[in-house]
Design an enzyme around this catalytic site. Sequence first.
Site, PDB file in Angstrom:
ATOM      1  N   ASP A   1       0.877  -1.164   0.000  1.00  0.00           N
ATOM      2  CA  ASP A   1       0.000   0.000   0.000  1.00  0.00           C
ATOM      3  C   ASP A   1       0.919   1.220   0.000  1.00  0.00           C
ATOM      4  OD1 ASP A   1      -2.355   1.629   0.400  1.00  0.00           O
ATOM      5  OD2 ASP A   1      -1.774   1.765   2.515  1.00  0.00           O
TER       6      ASP A   1
ATOM      7  N   ASP B   1      -0.077   5.071   0.851  1.00  0.00           N
ATOM      8  CA  ASP B   1      -0.277   6.131   1.843  1.00  0.00           C
ATOM      9  C   ASP B   1      -0.143   5.611   3.268  1.00  0.00           C
ATOM     10  OD1 ASP B   1      -0.799   7.529  -0.425  1.00  0.00           O
ATOM     11  OD2 ASP B   1      -2.948   7.753  -0.079  1.00  0.00           O
TER      12      ASP B   1
END
Length: 278
Positions: free
Chosen positions: A18, A20
């Site tokens: 991922d 962020d």
Amino acid sequence: MLTPVENHSLPRTAAFFDLDKTVIAKSSTLTFGKSFYQGGLINRRAALRTAYTQFVYLVGGADHDQMERMRAYLSALCRGWNVQQVKEIVAETIHDLIDPIIYDEAASLIEEHHLAGRDVVIVSASGAEVVEPIGELLGADRVVATRMVVEDGCYTGEVEYYAYGPAKAEAVRELAESEGYDLSRCYAYSDSITDVPMLEEVGHPHAVNPDRALRREAVARDWPILTFQRPVRLKQRFSSFTMPQRPVLAAAVAVGAAAATAGLVWYTNRRRARFGNV
């Protein structure tokens, strides 16, 4: 302390990240709010709201409902934006905005996985125009990102493909099939409970700076929990850091297909792994 990654050459494997609050310390899309304001894409009110949304996201994270509200807000906000102008703004400001907020620990893991012969894939709900250049900066081999509908060179405000929740898991499965990854020997990293479907797909899931819900899930499933807290410029990590060095494939997976773009990224004079042998 980071868990040492194992070295497997065959079959092919990958590490899914991922973006962020996992690889970078903020929201990739919201970070460009000031640049979009200076470029005339948004007004002062929208810029202030974007900054406030970034603050709330950093403090408390975002659950499913909050992510949906953020998606709807950003989709409406970008309606009518010229796609080429967005790409130019991102290209002009990415080093100033993104390079300083990359977690040193994440950069080390990306380095370790590459040294172990493993592909690195960024999987993010943020837009492809933002995620793909960041993936190139990080040396990612592939990128999965949200894609907006474009007509006459401008965003319509509609979403073509939303790389979120179960869609991330589906993208991981599609890449595994097309690239020959053995998911039981693959790795995944995320901070959010919404990424549990992606984490469940691999044999080595990791919670990174997890929100409360993901922390509970990780503890219950005995998943490793990592803490990343040292943002650092890549040039500070590598004294001989230069771009570009090696070609990289940035593939944004849409429903039932993958669209590839080519980029050039760093890959020279990398340190040996810091957390165990690879």
